[in-house]
Write an enzyme that holds these catalytic residues in place. Sequence first.
Site, PDB file in Angstrom:
ATOM      1  N   ASP A  38       0.839  -1.197  -0.158  1.00 65.01           N
ATOM      2  CA  ASP A  38      -0.168  -0.019  -0.020  1.00 65.01           C
ATOM      3  C   ASP A  38       0.872   1.367  -0.027  1.00 65.01           C
ATOM      4  O   ASP A  38       2.105   1.216   0.362  1.00 65.01           O
ATOM      5  CB  ASP A  38      -0.842   0.089   1.144  1.00 65.01           C
ATOM      6  CG  ASP A  38      -2.179   0.956   1.074  1.00 65.01           C
ATOM      7  OD1 ASP A  38      -2.012   2.176   1.159  1.00 65.01           O
ATOM      8  OD2 ASP A  38      -3.231   0.430   1.191  1.00 65.01           O
ATOM      9  N   ASP A  64       3.884   2.082  -4.838  1.00 61.43           N
ATOM     10  CA  ASP A  64       2.853   3.226  -5.861  1.00 61.43           C
ATOM     11  C   ASP A  64       2.477   2.187  -6.965  1.00 61.43           C
ATOM     12  O   ASP A  64       3.052   1.962  -7.666  1.00 61.43           O
ATOM     13  CB  ASP A  64       3.863   4.316  -6.299  1.00 61.43           C
ATOM     14  CG  ASP A  64       3.133   5.108  -7.319  1.00 61.43           C
ATOM     15  OD1 ASP A  64       1.722   5.208  -7.389  1.00 61.43           O
ATOM     16  OD2 ASP A  64       3.713   6.306  -7.560  1.00 61.43           O
ATOM     17  N   TYR A 156     -14.901   5.635 -12.026  1.00 54.60           N
ATOM     18  CA  TYR A 156     -14.844   4.554 -11.126  1.00 54.60           C
ATOM     19  C   TYR A 156     -15.591   3.428 -11.558  1.00 54.60           C
ATOM     20  O   TYR A 156     -15.086   2.234 -11.523  1.00 54.60           O
ATOM     21  CB  TYR A 156     -15.634   4.853  -9.618  1.00 54.60           C
ATOM     22  CG  TYR A 156     -15.663   3.776  -8.642  1.00 54.60           C
ATOM     23  CD1 TYR A 156     -14.369   3.560  -7.902  1.00 54.60           C
ATOM     24  CD2 TYR A 156     -16.735   2.994  -8.199  1.00 54.60           C
ATOM     25  CE1 TYR A 156     -14.151   2.477  -7.052  1.00 54.60           C
ATOM     26  CE2 TYR A 156     -16.586   2.153  -7.286  1.00 54.60           C
ATOM     27  CZ  TYR A 156     -15.418   1.904  -6.624  1.00 54.60           C
ATOM     28  OH  TYR A 156     -15.232   1.061  -5.741  1.00 54.60           O
ATOM     29  N   LYS A 160     -13.868  -0.465 -12.750  1.00 54.91           N
ATOM     30  CA  LYS A 160     -14.475  -1.521 -12.115  1.00 54.91           C
ATOM     31  C   LYS A 160     -15.179  -2.565 -12.996  1.00 54.91           C
ATOM     32  O   LYS A 160     -14.976  -3.702 -12.827  1.00 54.91           O
ATOM     33  CB  LYS A 160     -15.659  -1.106 -11.026  1.00 54.91           C
ATOM     34  CG  LYS A 160     -14.627  -0.699  -9.818  1.00 54.91           C
ATOM     35  CD  LYS A 160     -13.429  -1.438  -9.259  1.00 54.91           C
ATOM     36  CE  LYS A 160     -12.795  -0.767  -7.876  1.00 54.91           C
ATOM     37  NZ  LYS A 160     -11.964  -1.577  -7.621  1.00 54.91           N
TER      38      LYS A 160
END
Length: 257
Positions: A38, A64, A156, A160
């Site tokens: 992370d 990253d 988004y 997805k």
Amino acid sequence: MFEELKDKVAVITGSAGGIGREISQKLANFNVVVVGIDNDKKRGLETKEIVEAGGHAAYYEPVDLSDESDIKRVFEIIQKNIGPVDILVNSAGVCRPMPFMKTTKEIWDKTIEINLTGAFLCIQQVINGMVERGYGKVVNISSRSGMIGSKGFASYSASKFGEIGLTQSVANEFAKNHINVNAICPGIVFTPMWEKQLDDYISLKGYNPDDMQAELVRKIPMDRLQTEEDIANAVLFLVSDMSKNITGQALMVTGGY
């Protein structure tokens, strides 16, 4: 139960987040060696410490996910110092709800980079080793927004939806190698990511802040929001032998919404 998971090495991207942290704890409880990656070092180390406090093996590496060279660096460290990766959970994600015409190319690019390209690059780092061993589990945390587009979530939802397409394609290509690749599509889960986007979401949807949670719950047939544990339980199922003949699927965990 789940004895087959003992000493398997699992990489969880987004381990600093609410869902990533819960997945890390859940898998560790069944003796999986958990490696969190992370970009949030403080919370990433907190997740590691929480897992270790339960008496389990855990590691953390900063990364990253928008930088291909950094992803390669991290996986080289993991495979050299910890071992081959048996399980990959792509849990990292970003979201900026906003009207379509206010979505800048910068926001679009960043969302696609982290949510979709990051998952793609991480899978590439582990798939050859899984092929060599004839074993591997990949779980991509997509979203209900990856199945049903909604107002204000263009970047988004695109990322997805793309993640589900990626899941299906990789699953089809590597099924003959006994590698299971699936996606989970959570509904609404109040996580740190949700907290960051809350003001934008309230403005976008026109909710009264005091009534927002009740309004969201009213949409869900099972009459409650999802929890991080609901998602972690689904991950546990998909990485276990209980799902060894399931691949290329997108599992909705939404309470029927």
